[in-house]
Write a protein that holds these residues in place. Structure first.
Motif, PDB file in Angstrom:
ATOM      1  N   GLU A  80       0.835  -1.209   0.000  1.00  0.00           N
ATOM      2  CA  GLU A  80       0.000   0.000   0.000  1.00  0.00           C
ATOM      3  C   GLU A  80       0.866   1.254   0.000  1.00  0.00           C
ATOM      4  OE1 GLU A  80      -2.628  -0.294   3.319  1.00  0.00           O
ATOM      5  OE2 GLU A  80      -3.737  -2.014   2.492  1.00  0.00           O
ATOM      6  N   HIS A  81       1.968   1.195   0.744  1.00  0.00           N
ATOM      7  CA  HIS A  81       2.870   2.344   0.795  1.00  0.00           C
ATOM      8  C   HIS A  81       3.456   2.627  -0.578  1.00  0.00           C
ATOM      9  CE1 HIS A  81       6.074   5.073   1.963  1.00  0.00           C
ATOM     10  NE2 HIS A  81       6.927   4.271   1.354  1.00  0.00           N
ATOM     11  N   GLU A  82       3.957   1.590  -1.239  1.00  0.00           N
ATOM     12  CA  GLU A  82       4.615   1.833  -2.524  1.00  0.00           C
ATOM     13  C   GLU A  82       3.611   2.115  -3.635  1.00  0.00           C
ATOM     14  OE1 GLU A  82       5.654  -2.470  -4.459  1.00  0.00           O
ATOM     15  OE2 GLU A  82       6.869  -1.861  -2.747  1.00  0.00           O
ATOM     16  N   ALA A  83       2.328   1.763  -3.432  1.00  0.00           N
ATOM     17  CA  ALA A  83       1.309   2.027  -4.448  1.00  0.00           C
ATOM     18  C   ALA A  83       1.172   3.523  -4.721  1.00  0.00           C
ATOM     19  CB  ALA A  83      -0.030   1.437  -4.022  1.00  0.00           C
ATOM     20  N   GLN A  84       1.523   4.335  -3.717  1.00  0.00           N
ATOM     21  CA  GLN A  84       1.411   5.789  -3.888  1.00  0.00           C
ATOM     22  C   GLN A  84       2.380   6.316  -4.941  1.00  0.00           C
ATOM     23  OE1 GLN A  84       3.241   8.259  -0.621  1.00  0.00           O
ATOM     24  NE2 GLN A  84       3.723   6.249   0.253  1.00  0.00           N
ATOM     25  N   PHE A  85       3.413   5.527  -5.272  1.00  0.00           N
ATOM     26  CA  PHE A  85       4.407   5.975  -6.250  1.00  0.00           C
ATOM     27  C   PHE A  85       4.014   5.640  -7.691  1.00  0.00           C
ATOM     28  CE2 PHE A  85       7.212   4.848  -2.473  1.00  0.00           C
ATOM     29  CZ  PHE A  85       7.297   6.158  -2.028  1.00  0.00           C
ATOM     30  N   VAL A  86       3.022   4.751  -7.846  1.00  0.00           N
ATOM     31  CA  VAL A  86       2.632   4.323  -9.188  1.00  0.00           C
ATOM     32  C   VAL A  86       2.132   5.532  -9.989  1.00  0.00           C
ATOM     33  CG1 VAL A  86       1.021   2.916 -10.532  1.00  0.00           C
ATOM     34  CG2 VAL A  86       2.100   1.975  -8.469  1.00  0.00           C
ATOM     35  N   GLY A  87       2.674   5.685 -11.188  1.00  0.00           N
ATOM     36  CA  GLY A  87       2.293   6.811 -12.032  1.00  0.00           C
ATOM     37  C   GLY A  87       3.200   8.010 -11.863  1.00  0.00           C
ATOM     38  N   GLY A  88       4.188   7.905 -10.958  1.00  0.00           N
ATOM     39  CA  GLY A  88       5.097   9.032 -10.742  1.00  0.00           C
ATOM     40  C   GLY A  88       6.444   8.566 -10.245  1.00  0.00           C
ATOM     41  N   GLU A  89       7.167   9.455  -9.611  1.00  0.00           N
ATOM     42  CA  GLU A  89       8.476   9.116  -9.066  1.00  0.00           C
ATOM     43  C   GLU A  89       8.333   8.387  -7.734  1.00  0.00           C
ATOM     44  OE1 GLU A  89      10.575  12.788  -8.669  1.00  0.00           O
ATOM     45  OE2 GLU A  89      11.387  12.689 -10.693  1.00  0.00           O
ATOM     46  N   SER A  90       9.365   7.635  -7.381  1.00  0.00           N
ATOM     47  CA  SER A  90       9.398   6.969  -6.079  1.00  0.00           C
ATOM     48  C   SER A  90      10.587   7.484  -5.282  1.00  0.00           C
ATOM     49  CB  SER A  90       9.517   5.458  -6.259  1.00  0.00           C
ATOM     50  OG  SER A  90      10.794   5.128  -6.788  1.00  0.00           O
ATOM     51  N   ASP A  91      10.565   7.206  -3.981  1.00  0.00           N
ATOM     52  CA  ASP A  91      11.760   7.448  -3.176  1.00  0.00           C
ATOM     53  C   ASP A  91      12.335   6.094  -2.782  1.00  0.00           C
ATOM     54  OD1 ASP A  91      10.351   6.486  -0.932  1.00  0.00           O
ATOM     55  OD2 ASP A  91       9.755   8.487  -0.301  1.00  0.00           O
ATOM     56  N   ALA A  92      13.365   6.094  -1.960  1.00  0.00           N
ATOM     57  CA  ALA A  92      14.080   4.852  -1.658  1.00  0.00           C
ATOM     58  C   ALA A  92      13.250   3.853  -0.860  1.00  0.00           C
ATOM     59  CB  ALA A  92      15.379   5.161  -0.921  1.00  0.00           C
ATOM     60  N   THR A  93      12.131   4.299  -0.271  1.00  0.00           N
ATOM     61  CA  THR A  93      11.327   3.371   0.526  1.00  0.00           C
ATOM     62  C   THR A  93      10.627   2.325  -0.341  1.00  0.00           C
ATOM     63  OG1 THR A  93       9.395   4.843   0.495  1.00  0.00           O
ATOM     64  CG2 THR A  93      10.935   5.083   2.351  1.00  0.00           C
ATOM     65  N   ILE A  94      10.638   2.502  -1.662  1.00  0.00           N
ATOM     66  CA  ILE A  94      10.043   1.481  -2.521  1.00  0.00           C
ATOM     67  C   ILE A  94      10.832   0.173  -2.433  1.00  0.00           C
ATOM     68  CG2 ILE A  94      11.335   1.994  -4.646  1.00  0.00           C
ATOM     69  CD1 ILE A  94       8.641   1.622  -6.162  1.00  0.00           C
ATOM     70  N   HIS A  95      12.075   0.245  -1.985  1.00  0.00           N
ATOM     71  CA  HIS A  95      12.902  -0.953  -1.831  1.00  0.00           C
ATOM     72  C   HIS A  95      12.625  -1.678  -0.508  1.00  0.00           C
ATOM     73  CE1 HIS A  95      15.589  -0.067  -5.302  1.00  0.00           C
ATOM     74  NE2 HIS A  95      15.274   1.186  -5.003  1.00  0.00           N
ATOM     75  N   ASP A  96      11.826  -1.068   0.386  1.00  0.00           N
ATOM     76  CA  ASP A  96      11.608  -1.646   1.708  1.00  0.00           C
ATOM     77  C   ASP A  96      10.844  -2.964   1.665  1.00  0.00           C
ATOM     78  OD1 ASP A  96      12.945   0.464   2.805  1.00  0.00           O
ATOM     79  OD2 ASP A  96      11.191   1.452   3.668  1.00  0.00           O
ATOM     80  N   PHE A  97      10.132  -3.224   0.577  1.00  0.00           N
ATOM     81  CA  PHE A  97       9.405  -4.492   0.454  1.00  0.00           C
ATOM     82  C   PHE A  97      10.343  -5.671   0.710  1.00  0.00           C
ATOM     83  CE2 PHE A  97       8.285  -8.156  -2.198  1.00  0.00           C
ATOM     84  CZ  PHE A  97       7.006  -8.440  -1.734  1.00  0.00           C
TER      85      PHE A  97
END
Length: 253
Positions: free
Chosen positions: A148-165
């Protein structure tokens, strides 16, 4: 017969030697206290002695003891609490701080993307298998929260927390060693994609990847999570290896 004159020592020599001796005593005292804490089975929150108690127990100067305590605090092993009932308190080590220190060291050693992902693959394949074996309702909630956290990045840029999975999956393995080392290597991977800032502030580093790449990573994480929740270790491992191979290729471009 005239007595021989004794040449005076260079100014500061004794002081420098004294500081060196104090430092060595402090390091040895730090090691002894760490060993004591380990032998006590790491009783977090327990006071293991006042300054006076520790001076008597270890037989060192106040300067050496205070330097030893500074080292213990730096290592997140123990800290000095002042006031009534105070003393040296056993602390709970911060795994993120330890992972960061290891990641910085490997960055210094200039670990290559190939070596990085060889290690990641070996560790994460083991972590995924164990996560499949240990998954429960709490673990499922953690996986879904990460998604759910990383879903907020879909369609745009992400930060390093996308790797936390990946670190969440390693945590669900129930193996603290896997969790720690996957955390270390994930930090390095994030730095490879986003720059060194990612190692110090995950939210400050922004992705330069196209939005479709962020979406692809998210879909892949969802697929791995689905396999883990289903307890299908073979499928989860297959998807993880394929994902890591894709990341390695992207990092080497």
């Amino acid at each position: 017969m005239a007595s021989k004159s004794v040449a005076a020592e260079p100014s500061g020599t004794t002081t420098a030697a004294s500081r060196s001796h104090t430092k060595k005593l402090a390091e040895l005292t730090c090691e002894k206290i760490e060993m004591k804490i380990i032998e006590m089975n790491w009783p977090v929150g327990e006071v293991i002695g006042s300054e006076a108690d520790l001076l008597a127990e270890y037989g060192v100067s106040r300067a050496a003891l205070r330097e030893a305590i500074r080292l213990l605090e730096h290592h997140n092993v123990a800290y000095m609490r002042r006031g009534p009932g105070g003393g040296l308190v056993v602390a709970e080590p911060d795994p993120d701080a330890m992972a960061h220190a290891a990641a910085v060291y490997l960055r210094y050693r200039k670990v290559t993307p190939k070596a990085l992902f060889e290690a990641r693959t070996a560790l994460e394949v083991a972590a995924v298998r164990s996560a499949c074996e240990h998954i429960d309702e709490d673990g499922i909630r953690k996986l879904r929260a990460a998604l759910e956290h990383e879903a907020q990045f879909v369609g745009g840029e992400s930060d390093a927390t996308i790797h936390d999975f990946h670190t969440v999956v390693a945590e669900l393995s129930g193996n603290p060693a896997l969790h720690l080392f996957v955390n270390v290597l994930t930090q390095l991977s994030a730095a490879g994609f986003l720059g060194a800032t990612a190692m110090f502030d995950k939210k400050a580093a922004r992705s330069v990847q196209a939005s479709h790449q962020v979406e692809e990573v998210h879909r892949t994480h969802e697929a791995i999570a689905d396999a883990i929740i289903a307890g299908d270790a073979g499928l989860a491992q297959h998807r993880t290896v394929r994902h890591l191979n894709a990341l390695a290729s992207a990092l080497e471009e």
